[in-house]
Write a protein that holds these residues in place. Structure first.
Motif, PDB file in Angstrom:
ATOM      1  N   GLN A 130    -107.176   5.036  59.344  1.00  0.00           N
ATOM      2  CA  GLN A 130    -107.504   5.455  60.702  1.00  0.00           C
ATOM      3  C   GLN A 130    -109.008   5.492  60.921  1.00  0.00           C
ATOM      4  OE1 GLN A 130    -105.541   5.856  63.239  1.00  0.00           O
ATOM      5  NE2 GLN A 130    -107.193   6.511  64.612  1.00  0.00           N
ATOM      6  N   LYS A 131    -109.725   6.000  59.937  1.00  0.00           N
ATOM      7  CA  LYS A 131    -111.190   6.063  60.051  1.00  0.00           C
ATOM      8  C   LYS A 131    -111.780   4.662  60.096  1.00  0.00           C
ATOM      9  CE  LYS A 131    -115.071   8.708  58.239  1.00  0.00           C
ATOM     10  NZ  LYS A 131    -115.136   9.567  59.433  1.00  0.00           N
TER      11      LYS A 131
ATOM     12  N   LYS B 261    -103.972  10.427  51.875  1.00  0.00           N
ATOM     13  CA  LYS B 261    -105.326  10.033  52.287  1.00  0.00           C
ATOM     14  C   LYS B 261    -105.388   8.573  52.728  1.00  0.00           C
ATOM     15  CE  LYS B 261    -107.764  13.784  51.776  1.00  0.00           C
ATOM     16  NZ  LYS B 261    -108.492  14.386  52.908  1.00  0.00           N
ATOM     17  N   LEU B 262    -104.379   7.788  52.380  1.00  0.00           N
ATOM     18  CA  LEU B 262    -104.384   6.370  52.756  1.00  0.00           C
ATOM     19  C   LEU B 262    -104.409   6.231  54.278  1.00  0.00           C
ATOM     20  CD1 LEU B 262    -104.106   3.346  52.179  1.00  0.00           C
ATOM     21  CD2 LEU B 262    -101.631   3.677  52.039  1.00  0.00           C
ATOM     22  N   SER B 263    -103.518   6.928  54.958  1.00  0.00           N
ATOM     23  CA  SER B 263    -103.471   6.819  56.416  1.00  0.00           C
ATOM     24  C   SER B 263    -104.757   7.338  57.047  1.00  0.00           C
ATOM     25  CB  SER B 263    -102.269   7.593  56.952  1.00  0.00           C
ATOM     26  OG  SER B 263    -102.347   8.958  56.572  1.00  0.00           O
ATOM     27  N   GLU B 264    -105.342   8.367  56.451  1.00  0.00           N
ATOM     28  CA  GLU B 264    -106.593   8.918  56.983  1.00  0.00           C
ATOM     29  C   GLU B 264    -107.728   7.907  56.859  1.00  0.00           C
ATOM     30  OE1 GLU B 264    -109.107  13.105  56.492  1.00  0.00           O
ATOM     31  OE2 GLU B 264    -107.175  12.827  55.494  1.00  0.00           O
TER      32      GLU B 264
ATOM     33  N   ILE C 125    -113.910   2.930  63.246  1.00  0.00           N
ATOM     34  CA  ILE C 125    -115.228   2.311  63.062  1.00  0.00           C
ATOM     35  C   ILE C 125    -115.217   0.880  63.592  1.00  0.00           C
ATOM     36  CG2 ILE C 125    -116.815   1.435  61.301  1.00  0.00           C
ATOM     37  CD1 ILE C 125    -117.163   4.356  61.763  1.00  0.00           C
ATOM     38  N   ILE C 126    -114.158   0.130  63.268  1.00  0.00           N
ATOM     39  CA  ILE C 126    -114.069  -1.264  63.726  1.00  0.00           C
ATOM     40  C   ILE C 126    -114.051  -1.317  65.252  1.00  0.00           C
ATOM     41  CG2 ILE C 126    -112.568  -3.295  63.785  1.00  0.00           C
ATOM     42  CD1 ILE C 126    -111.657  -2.594  60.978  1.00  0.00           C
TER      43      ILE C 126
ATOM     44  N   PHE D 217    -115.860   7.580  50.375  1.00  0.00           N
ATOM     45  CA  PHE D 217    -115.695   6.619  51.469  1.00  0.00           C
ATOM     46  C   PHE D 217    -116.398   7.102  52.736  1.00  0.00           C
ATOM     47  CE2 PHE D 217    -112.974   5.335  55.143  1.00  0.00           C
ATOM     48  CZ  PHE D 217    -113.347   4.001  55.161  1.00  0.00           C
ATOM     49  N   THR D 218    -116.303   8.388  53.025  1.00  0.00           N
ATOM     50  CA  THR D 218    -116.963   8.910  54.230  1.00  0.00           C
ATOM     51  C   THR D 218    -118.482   8.765  54.132  1.00  0.00           C
ATOM     52  OG1 THR D 218    -116.945  11.142  53.259  1.00  0.00           O
ATOM     53  CG2 THR D 218    -115.122  10.542  54.716  1.00  0.00           C
ATOM     54  N   ILE D 219    -119.035   8.894  52.936  1.00  0.00           N
ATOM     55  CA  ILE D 219    -120.479   8.702  52.758  1.00  0.00           C
ATOM     56  C   ILE D 219    -120.841   7.241  53.006  1.00  0.00           C
ATOM     57  CG2 ILE D 219    -122.372   8.797  51.082  1.00  0.00           C
ATOM     58  CD1 ILE D 219    -120.927  11.166  49.778  1.00  0.00           C
ATOM     59  N   LEU D 220    -119.999   6.325  52.503  1.00  0.00           N
ATOM     60  CA  LEU D 220    -120.243   4.900  52.749  1.00  0.00           C
ATOM     61  C   LEU D 220    -120.198   4.607  54.247  1.00  0.00           C
ATOM     62  CD1 LEU D 220    -120.560   1.975  51.724  1.00  0.00           C
ATOM     63  CD2 LEU D 220    -118.054   1.847  51.613  1.00  0.00           C
TER      64      LEU D 220
END
Length: 708
Positions: free
Chosen positions: A519-520, A513-516, A524-525, A447-450
């Motif tokens: 939050q990310k 990891k869901l909350s992380e 971004i939004i 997800f971070t790469i996306l």
């Protein structure tokens, strides 16, 4: 009496019975009937009928008494008969008990006799068997095997039983005295074992299941039984892999063996499990290695596709094999087999996945920018860039030189679809190939790469470039492309959000990891919305600037104060026409670029600024009577244009402005009446006064007196 009996009907009702009797009696009818009513005759009939009923009652009573006596007599006879039968039954039961006791006694005697016979026979049989074994042992001791059981090949089963027992006995003998005979017995043991295995092999090739079962039962007590199983497994696989699909071949092989292994071996689940283990550790492992090793270092994309496909097909095969009886914990057994094949590839899977995804995403973006002949510029990071961003957000000033993008948004749905497709495949591989404990962490890395390549390197870069491409508000004939950026960014982010919900959420929904991730995504939004708001605000400023240029270039002072009042055609001015045309075009563009409440919010802001511009513009001129009429026509046209916004507040502002313009033409005597009207009553007096001051005749004493 027969007549009386006829009067009885079921169900019996006394009133109806009397009625029927009356009607049958002559003279018993009502008055006025065919016969006159005769009470004496009717009474006589009643008396006679009562006597008949009494006689009938006595007769029936005698009959009932007779039947009761007969019934009592038969009941006594029946009870007597039942008593006799009970006595007979008791006698029979006593005889049965005596017979049962006698049978039990005889059976006990027979069992005791059998035990005695067995006690005598068992030692005798052991003695006979021991004697035979001693005889056979002497033959080995003498070095010459004469017994038919050793020389006749058809008696190999009996020979195997004997040699197996002799082999056990020989192991207990001291080596120094019986070394030679022990060696001979061991040699014969080995020869018979080989013969049995060879016989089993031949029977398997001939397809003789019954013979295979016999030989396997004999070999069960030999050390070479496992070798027999190995031979069976090896021969089962001969010619089994003729198709191009090794997984389908393996499934068919296991199904075929599962049907016959129970008819051959006494422990079919063990044999079948050993076959499956051989298939996995030899055939499948070799096939997987050939498929993966050749592309492991040279082609990461093909390597990941092959790894996912092979692992999926292997697990599917394992699921089908779960139907077979493989022992107690077949799930763990099959899982270990799969792990033994893929462990070396799964250990570093996520490193290969993320490395490939990064390089692939970078290549997709670079290929797009190359197709546009665009050299991607550095956006910049750190304290200075953050300071510029904060200043731009608060002051809306364009920091740095404006960039001419030539109408290019630098956003591509094709690029986005390619990035999302690559990421989707990565999520699918991650779900299949990751250990359950590592799955949320690996999914987060993907997800971070996306986020990095789609949101930052593509969308955020396009927003920054779009912001830099927005001209200053005083530019002439500026092309405003930022709304196109808004439209495409909105569409792209919907696709990004859909993939987040459809493919990432199931992988992390039950982990920290869901909350992380949420939050990310939120950060971004917010970051993008901030830049979109800034760009839209500056774009609206540019639109207002364009309108100012149009008004400055097209509006003349003589428009509202013509030299010849009599030759003025009452219509709107050229400046009004061009401004309205420009506004309608921008309104349509905003509606096409946004959706939902965003459209109303932006149109409201544009409408308010548009109104302020026209209000301030009208304040610059002095109006004659005909000029005031022309200004009213212009504002009416502006109001018609404002209706396209479909925003109540904007329309209300222009309605008020139109009412204010009436102050430019109304007769001095009516000024106070107009100012106290519905639309102007709530306005500040200074605003009304400022419009009255624009009249050319304002300085006349008459007008000043009426407005004071």
């Amino acid at each position: 009496m027969a007549t009386t009996a006829e009067l009885f009907e079921e169900p019996f009702v006394a009133d109806e019975y009397i009625e029927r009797l009356v009607w049958r009696t002559p003279g018993g009818g009502s008055r006025g009937g065919p016969e006159a009513f005769d009470p004496k005759r009717l009474l006589e009939e009643f008396v006679n009928h009562i006597q008949e009923l009494q006689i009938m009652d006595e007769r029936i009573q005698r009959k009932v008494e007779k039947l009761e006596q007969q019934c009592q007599k038969e009941a006594k006879e029946f009870a007597k008969k039942v008593q006799e039968l009970q006595k007979s039954n008791q006698v029979a039961f006593q005889h049965f008990q005596e017979l049962d006791e006698h049978i039990s006694y005889v059976a006990t005697k027979v069992c005791h006799l059998g035990d005695q016979l067995e006690g005598v026979n068992t030692p005798r049989q052991r003695a006979v068997e021991a004697q035979k074994l001693m005889k056979y042992f002497n033959e080995f001791l003498d070095g010459e095997l004469k017994s038919d059981v050793f020389t006749n090949s058809e008696k190999i089963k009996e020979a195997a039983d004997i040699i197996q027992k002799l082999h056990l006995i020989a192991q207990e003998l001291p080596f120094d005295r019986f070394s030679e005979v022990k060696s001979k017995i061991a040699s014969k043991y080995h020869d018979l074992e080989c013969q049995l295995i060879q016989e089993f092999t031949s029977a398997q090739r001939r397809g003789e299941i019954s013979r295979m079962r016999e030989v396997a039962a004999v070999l069960l007590h030999f050390k070479g039984y496992s070798h027999c199983v190995d031979v069976y497994i090896k021969q089962c696989q001969e010619g089994a892999y003729l198709r191009n699909d090794i997984f389908e071949d393996a499934e068919i092989l296991c199904q075929r063996v599962n049907k016959q292994v129970g008819d051959i071996f006494s422990n079919p689940e063990t044999v079948l499990a050993k076959l499956i283990q051989n298939v996995f550790e030899v055939k499948l492992q070799s096939f997987v290695k050939d498929q993966l090793e050749e592309c492991r270092k040279s082609d990461a994309e093909q390597y990941l596709k092959n790894l996912y496909d092979l692992y999926t097909r292997t697990t599917n095969l394992s699921s089908k094999l779960m139907e077979f009886n493989l022992g107690t914990d077949k799930q763990t057994f099959l899982s270990k087999l799969i792990k033994s094949i893929f462990i070396s590839y799964l250990e570093n899977y996520i490193e290969v996945e993320t490395g490939y995804l990064k390089s692939r995403s970078a290549m997709i973006l670079q290929r797009y920018y190359d197709s546009k002949n665009h050299q991607k510029r550095s956006i910049g990071t750190g304290g200075i860039q953050d300071l510029k961003e904060r200043i731009r957000q608060r002051t809306n000033l364009p920091l740095g030189p404006s960039i001419d993008t030539h109408g290019e948004t630098f956003l591509s749905q094709e690029v986005v679809v390619n990035l999302l497709q690559e990421t989707k495949q990565a999520f699918e591989r991650c779900h299949r190939l990751s250990d359950p404990s590592d799955l949320p962490r690996n999914a987060f890395r993907i997800f971070t790469i996306l986020v990095e390549f789609l949101c930052i390197e593509h969308i955020d870069y396009a927003l920054e470039t779009g912001l830099a491409g927005i001209p200053s508000s005083d530019s002439r004939n500026a092309n405003l492309y930022f709304l196109d950026v808004v439209q495409q960014a909105n569409t792209i982010f919907h696709l990004f959000d859909k993939q987040f919900n459809d493919h990432l959420m199931p992988l992390i929904s039950s982990s920290p990891k869901l909350s992380e991730c949420l939050q990310k995504k939120k950060e971004i939004i917010e970051q993008m919305e901030m830049k979109l708001d800034t760009g839209i605000d500056r774009t609206l400023n540019c639109m207002i600037g364009q309108m100012k240029h149009i008004l400055a270039a097209e509006q003349k002072k003589t428009d509202f104060k013509p030299e010849d009042e009599n030759n003025v055609l009452i219509q709107y001015t050229n400046a009004c026409v061009k401004v309205c045309a420009y506004v309608r075009k921008q309104v349509e563009k905003i509606k096409n670029s946004m959706d939902g409440k965003n459209v109303d919010t932006v149109l409201m802001e544009l409408g308010v600024r548009f109104h302020r511009l026209i209000y301030e513009h009208l304040q610059q001129y002095s109006y004659s009577c005909m000029g005031g009429m022309l200004a009213i026509c212009d504002v009416a046209e502006y109001r018609k244009c404002a209706k396209d916004f479909k925003i109540p507040l904007v329309l209300q502002l222009f309605d008020t402005l139109h009412a204010l313009c009436n102050l430019l033409v109304v007769a001095p005597d009516n000024l106070k009446q107009v100012c106290s009207g519905e639309q102007l009553a709530n306005l500040d007096k200074s605003i009304l006064h400022s419009f009255v001051q624009l009249r050319a005749d304002y300085r006349s004493a008459r007008l000043a007196r009426h407005f004071s």
